[in-house]
Motif scaffolding. Structure first.
Motif, PDB file in Angstrom:
ATOM      1  N   THR A 282      11.111 -11.589  -6.356  1.00 15.71           N
ATOM      2  CA  THR A 282      12.202 -11.347  -7.299  1.00 15.71           C
ATOM      3  C   THR A 282      13.469 -10.910  -6.565  1.00 15.71           C
ATOM      4  OG1 THR A 282      10.610 -10.690  -8.990  1.00 15.71           O
ATOM      5  CG2 THR A 282      12.901 -10.014  -9.327  1.00 15.71           C
ATOM      6  N   THR A 283      13.299 -10.067  -5.530  1.00 16.00           N
ATOM      7  CA  THR A 283      14.445  -9.596  -4.743  1.00 16.00           C
ATOM      8  C   THR A 283      15.137 -10.759  -4.045  1.00 16.00           C
ATOM      9  OG1 THR A 283      13.395  -7.454  -4.364  1.00 16.00           O
ATOM     10  CG2 THR A 283      15.188  -8.080  -2.867  1.00 16.00           C
ATOM     11  N   PHE A 284      14.350 -11.635  -3.425  1.00 16.31           N
ATOM     12  CA  PHE A 284      14.926 -12.801  -2.742  1.00 16.31           C
ATOM     13  C   PHE A 284      15.650 -13.707  -3.712  1.00 16.31           C
ATOM     14  CE2 PHE A 284      11.618 -12.402   0.825  1.00 16.31           C
ATOM     15  CZ  PHE A 284      12.533 -11.785   1.654  1.00 16.31           C
ATOM     16  N   MET A 285      15.059 -13.900  -4.868  1.00 16.89           N
ATOM     17  CA  MET A 285      15.683 -14.762  -5.864  1.00 16.89           C
ATOM     18  C   MET A 285      16.997 -14.174  -6.336  1.00 16.89           C
ATOM     19  SD  MET A 285      12.369 -15.962  -8.116  1.00 16.89           S
ATOM     20  CE  MET A 285      13.411 -16.790  -9.313  1.00 16.89           C
ATOM     21  N   ALA A 286      17.013 -12.850  -6.522  1.00 15.47           N
ATOM     22  CA  ALA A 286      18.237 -12.184  -6.969  1.00 15.47           C
ATOM     23  C   ALA A 286      19.326 -12.303  -5.913  1.00 15.47           C
ATOM     24  CB  ALA A 286      17.950 -10.711  -7.271  1.00 15.47           C
ATOM     25  N   ALA A 287      18.931 -12.135  -4.627  1.00 18.73           N
ATOM     26  CA  ALA A 287      19.902 -12.251  -3.542  1.00 18.73           C
ATOM     27  C   ALA A 287      20.461 -13.662  -3.467  1.00 18.73           C
ATOM     28  CB  ALA A 287      19.252 -11.861  -2.217  1.00 18.73           C
ATOM     29  N   ALA A 288      19.571 -14.652  -3.674  1.00 17.21           N
ATOM     30  CA  ALA A 288      20.019 -16.039  -3.641  1.00 17.21           C
ATOM     31  C   ALA A 288      20.984 -16.324  -4.776  1.00 17.21           C
ATOM     32  CB  ALA A 288      18.812 -16.975  -3.723  1.00 17.21           C
ATOM     33  N   CYS A 289      20.725 -15.741  -5.910  1.00 13.47           N
ATOM     34  CA  CYS A 289      21.617 -15.939  -7.047  1.00 13.47           C
ATOM     35  C   CYS A 289      22.994 -15.330  -6.789  1.00 13.47           C
ATOM     36  CB  CYS A 289      21.006 -15.326  -8.304  1.00 13.47           C
ATOM     37  SG  CYS A 289      19.558 -16.234  -8.920  1.00 13.47           S
ATOM     38  N   VAL A 290      22.989 -14.114  -6.208  1.00 13.92           N
ATOM     39  CA  VAL A 290      24.254 -13.457  -5.890  1.00 13.92           C
ATOM     40  C   VAL A 290      25.043 -14.293  -4.901  1.00 13.92           C
ATOM     41  CG1 VAL A 290      25.295 -11.455  -4.777  1.00 13.92           C
ATOM     42  CG2 VAL A 290      23.412 -11.144  -6.395  1.00 13.92           C
ATOM     43  N   ALA A 291      24.345 -14.817  -3.851  1.00 13.51           N
ATOM     44  CA  ALA A 291      25.021 -15.644  -2.854  1.00 13.51           C
ATOM     45  C   ALA A 291      25.576 -16.909  -3.482  1.00 13.51           C
ATOM     46  CB  ALA A 291      24.055 -15.985  -1.730  1.00 13.51           C
ATOM     47  N   ALA A 292      24.807 -17.471  -4.398  1.00 14.30           N
ATOM     48  CA  ALA A 292      25.261 -18.695  -5.047  1.00 14.30           C
ATOM     49  C   ALA A 292      26.480 -18.459  -5.919  1.00 14.30           C
ATOM     50  CB  ALA A 292      24.124 -19.287  -5.878  1.00 14.30           C
ATOM     51  N   GLU A 293      26.629 -17.225  -6.408  1.00 15.57           N
ATOM     52  CA  GLU A 293      27.757 -16.903  -7.276  1.00 15.57           C
ATOM     53  C   GLU A 293      29.047 -16.663  -6.496  1.00 15.57           C
ATOM     54  OE1 GLU A 293      26.457 -13.549  -9.453  1.00 15.57           O
ATOM     55  OE2 GLU A 293      25.032 -14.653 -10.688  1.00 15.57           O
ATOM     56  N   LYS A 294      28.947 -16.464  -5.142  1.00 13.46           N
ATOM     57  CA  LYS A 294      30.126 -16.170  -4.337  1.00 13.46           C
ATOM     58  C   LYS A 294      30.850 -17.450  -3.943  1.00 13.46           C
ATOM     59  CE  LYS A 294      28.618 -11.813  -2.233  1.00 13.46           C
ATOM     60  NZ  LYS A 294      28.380 -11.104  -0.957  1.00 13.46           N
ATOM     61  N   GLU A 295      32.160 -17.342  -3.860  1.00  8.33           N
ATOM     62  CA  GLU A 295      32.964 -18.441  -3.379  1.00  8.33           C
ATOM     63  C   GLU A 295      32.822 -18.549  -1.853  1.00  8.33           C
ATOM     64  OE1 GLU A 295      34.685 -20.549  -5.128  1.00  8.33           O
ATOM     65  OE2 GLU A 295      34.278 -19.586  -7.062  1.00  8.33           O
ATOM     66  N   PRO A 296      33.071 -19.714  -1.272  1.00 11.27           N
ATOM     67  CA  PRO A 296      32.967 -19.860   0.190  1.00 11.27           C
ATOM     68  C   PRO A 296      33.807 -18.857   0.964  1.00 11.27           C
ATOM     69  CG  PRO A 296      33.082 -22.013  -0.840  1.00 11.27           C
ATOM     70  CD  PRO A 296      33.313 -21.013  -1.934  1.00 11.27           C
ATOM     71  N   TRP A 297      35.031 -18.575   0.472  1.00 13.69           N
ATOM     72  CA  TRP A 297      35.884 -17.626   1.188  1.00 13.69           C
ATOM     73  C   TRP A 297      35.307 -16.224   1.159  1.00 13.69           C
ATOM     74  CZ3 TRP A 297      37.915 -13.465  -1.409  1.00 13.69           C
ATOM     75  CH2 TRP A 297      37.963 -13.550  -2.818  1.00 13.69           C
ATOM     76  N   GLN A 298      34.542 -15.897   0.083  1.00 16.37           N
ATOM     77  CA  GLN A 298      33.893 -14.590   0.017  1.00 16.37           C
ATOM     78  C   GLN A 298      32.747 -14.498   1.022  1.00 16.37           C
ATOM     79  OE1 GLN A 298      33.145 -14.855  -4.251  1.00 16.37           O
ATOM     80  NE2 GLN A 298      34.429 -13.023  -4.553  1.00 16.37           N
ATOM     81  N   LEU A 299      31.999 -15.575   1.158  1.00 21.32           N
ATOM     82  CA  LEU A 299      30.926 -15.606   2.147  1.00 21.32           C
ATOM     83  C   LEU A 299      31.491 -15.533   3.564  1.00 21.32           C
ATOM     84  CD1 LEU A 299      28.698 -18.380   0.536  1.00 21.32           C
ATOM     85  CD2 LEU A 299      28.258 -15.922   0.572  1.00 21.32           C
ATOM     86  N   ALA A 300      32.617 -16.208   3.801  1.00 19.10           N
ATOM     87  CA  ALA A 300      33.252 -16.175   5.116  1.00 19.10           C
ATOM     88  C   ALA A 300      33.712 -14.773   5.478  1.00 19.10           C
ATOM     89  CB  ALA A 300      34.421 -17.144   5.160  1.00 19.10           C
ATOM     90  N   GLN A 301      34.184 -14.021   4.473  1.00 16.60           N
ATOM     91  CA  GLN A 301      34.669 -12.662   4.730  1.00 16.60           C
ATOM     92  C   GLN A 301      33.574 -11.750   5.265  1.00 16.60           C
ATOM     93  OE1 GLN A 301      36.465 -11.333   1.037  1.00 16.60           O
ATOM     94  NE2 GLN A 301      38.526 -11.658   1.877  1.00 16.60           N
ATOM     95  N   GLU A 302      32.337 -12.050   4.935  1.00 16.16           N
ATOM     96  CA  GLU A 302      31.232 -11.189   5.347  1.00 16.16           C
ATOM     97  C   GLU A 302      31.041 -11.165   6.861  1.00 16.16           C
ATOM     98  OE1 GLU A 302      27.843 -12.465   3.172  1.00 16.16           O
ATOM     99  OE2 GLU A 302      28.640 -11.831   1.212  1.00 16.16           O
ATOM    100  N   THR A 303      31.561 -12.169   7.566  1.00 12.91           N
ATOM    101  CA  THR A 303      31.434 -12.193   9.028  1.00 12.91           C
ATOM    102  C   THR A 303      32.768 -11.963   9.731  1.00 12.91           C
ATOM    103  OG1 THR A 303      31.615 -14.616   8.927  1.00 12.91           O
ATOM    104  CG2 THR A 303      29.392 -13.677   9.043  1.00 12.91           C
ATOM    105  N   GLU A 304      33.772 -11.514   8.982  1.00 14.85           N
ATOM    106  CA  GLU A 304      35.054 -11.183   9.603  1.00 14.85           C
ATOM    107  C   GLU A 304      35.048  -9.744  10.098  1.00 14.85           C
ATOM    108  OE1 GLU A 304      37.934 -11.916   6.590  1.00 14.85           O
ATOM    109  OE2 GLU A 304      37.688 -14.103   6.624  1.00 14.85           O
ATOM    110  N   VAL A 305      35.509  -9.541  11.326  1.00 15.72           N
ATOM    111  CA  VAL A 305      35.586  -8.205  11.923  1.00 15.72           C
ATOM    112  C   VAL A 305      37.057  -7.869  12.128  1.00 15.72           C
ATOM    113  CG1 VAL A 305      34.980  -6.751  13.898  1.00 15.72           C
ATOM    114  CG2 VAL A 305      33.372  -8.503  13.091  1.00 15.72           C
ATOM    115  N   TRP A 306      37.519  -6.772  11.544  1.00 18.12           N
ATOM    116  CA  TRP A 306      38.940  -6.421  11.553  1.00 18.12           C
ATOM    117  C   TRP A 306      39.299  -5.291  12.512  1.00 18.12           C
ATOM    118  CZ3 TRP A 306      42.967  -8.566   8.570  1.00 18.12           C
ATOM    119  CH2 TRP A 306      42.578  -9.660   7.776  1.00 18.12           C
ATOM    120  N   GLU A 307      38.329  -4.634  13.090  1.00 18.88           N
ATOM    121  CA  GLU A 307      38.603  -3.543  14.026  1.00 18.88           C
ATOM    122  C   GLU A 307      37.642  -3.631  15.207  1.00 18.88           C
ATOM    123  OE1 GLU A 307      38.247   0.060  11.814  1.00 18.88           O
ATOM    124  OE2 GLU A 307      40.268  -0.083  10.970  1.00 18.88           O
ATOM    125  N   PRO A 308      38.079  -3.254  16.421  1.00 14.17           N
ATOM    126  CA  PRO A 308      39.434  -2.797  16.744  1.00 14.17           C
ATOM    127  C   PRO A 308      40.419  -3.963  16.871  1.00 14.17           C
ATOM    128  CG  PRO A 308      38.115  -2.854  18.718  1.00 14.17           C
ATOM    129  CD  PRO A 308      37.187  -3.213  17.591  1.00 14.17           C
TER     130      PRO A 308
END
Length: 254
Positions: A15-41
């Motif tokens: 159920t946890t995996f399915m919920a995570a997959a649903c959340v990921a599916a609901e995100k826009e590509p730019w939102q997923l890309a932001q998850e690997t952006e590093v702003w500091e330093p």
């Protein structure tokens, strides 16, 4: 009871995996890309002067004087000659070294061998011989290798008597050669034992001639002396008896 508990755990995990997959599916590509952006330093901004020297560099010679250098013999004022923006060895007066100590550095230095009539001979090690020493111990060779022949681990771009350059990138006598060198100092433990050797990368006229080469120990004309523990130390330019020229010398501490 054990099987029941295992089934419950598997169901919860699924159920946890399915919920995570649903959340990921609901995100826009730019939102997923932001998850690997590093702003500091944020890297410091480097600017450049008219000579192309970066703003975070220590200028060792730009033609204005030899305040950054001293005689390696007795720590007196550097005895070499300045002609315009060019520094020229004063043969037989000895090496010069920086007044400041360095460990890991990026070094930029430009050099030119003397005219043919001022060389010691058409072949060998007398063709504008000099050297750039890191921590006063480890030499990158300076020599006219566009003309006469010599042993390859003693030609321009070599780690003297240790590493042959990958290619010969030396320009003709009338032209200036450029070294851009990345140097990593050796590390020693509290007992003075070697933990990590020195490494050097050399770009000769923009061409890679030493690729993170491992320095085997202090430079020597005869034999291969072992490492001995030391700290940061000056950069050193060699007086080998030839009127070799240098200009536009700067260094960045790493």
């Amino acid at each position: 009871m054990y099987l029941l508990n295992s089934s419950v755990r598997l169901f919860a995990l699924s159920t946890t995996f399915m919920a995570a997959a649903c959340v990921a599916a609901e995100k826009e590509p730019w939102q997923l890309a932001q998850e690997t952006e590093v702003w500091e330093p944020v890297p410091a901004q480097v600017s450049f002067n008219k000579a192309g020297v970066p703003s975070d560099a220590i200028v060792l010679f730009d033609g204005s004087g030899l305040e950054a250098w001293e005689s390696a013999k007795d720590s007196s004022a550097g005895p070499w000659n300045i002609k315009g923006d060019v520094l020229e060895t004063n043969p037989k007066t000895g090496d010069i070294r920086t007044r400041q100590d360095f460990c890991d550095v990026q070094l930029h230095i430009e050099w030119q061998a003397p005219p043919e009539d001022l060389m010691e001979g058409p072949e060998g090690q007398g063709r504008g011989n000099s050297g750039v020493f890191f921590q006063e111990r480890y030499e990158v060779q300076v020599l006219d290798s566009h003309g006469g022949e010599t042993y390859p681990n003693g030609q321009a771009g070599s780690i003297y008597k240790q590493h042959i350059p990958l290619v010969n990138a030396t320009k003709p006598l009338t032209q200036w050669n450029v070294y851009d060198i990345i140097y990593r100092a050796p590390r020693f433990d509290e007992s003075g034992d070697l933990v990590s050797p020195a490494f050097v990368t050399v770009l000769h006229n923009g061409v890679l001639v030493q690729n993170h080469a491992e320095i085997q120990g202090p430079t020597s004309w005869i034999g291969h002396p072992p490492y001995e523990a030391h700290g940061c130390a000056p950069l050193r330019l060699q007086d080998h008896g030839n009127p070799t020229k240098f200009k536009n010398i700067w260094v960045r501490e790493l």
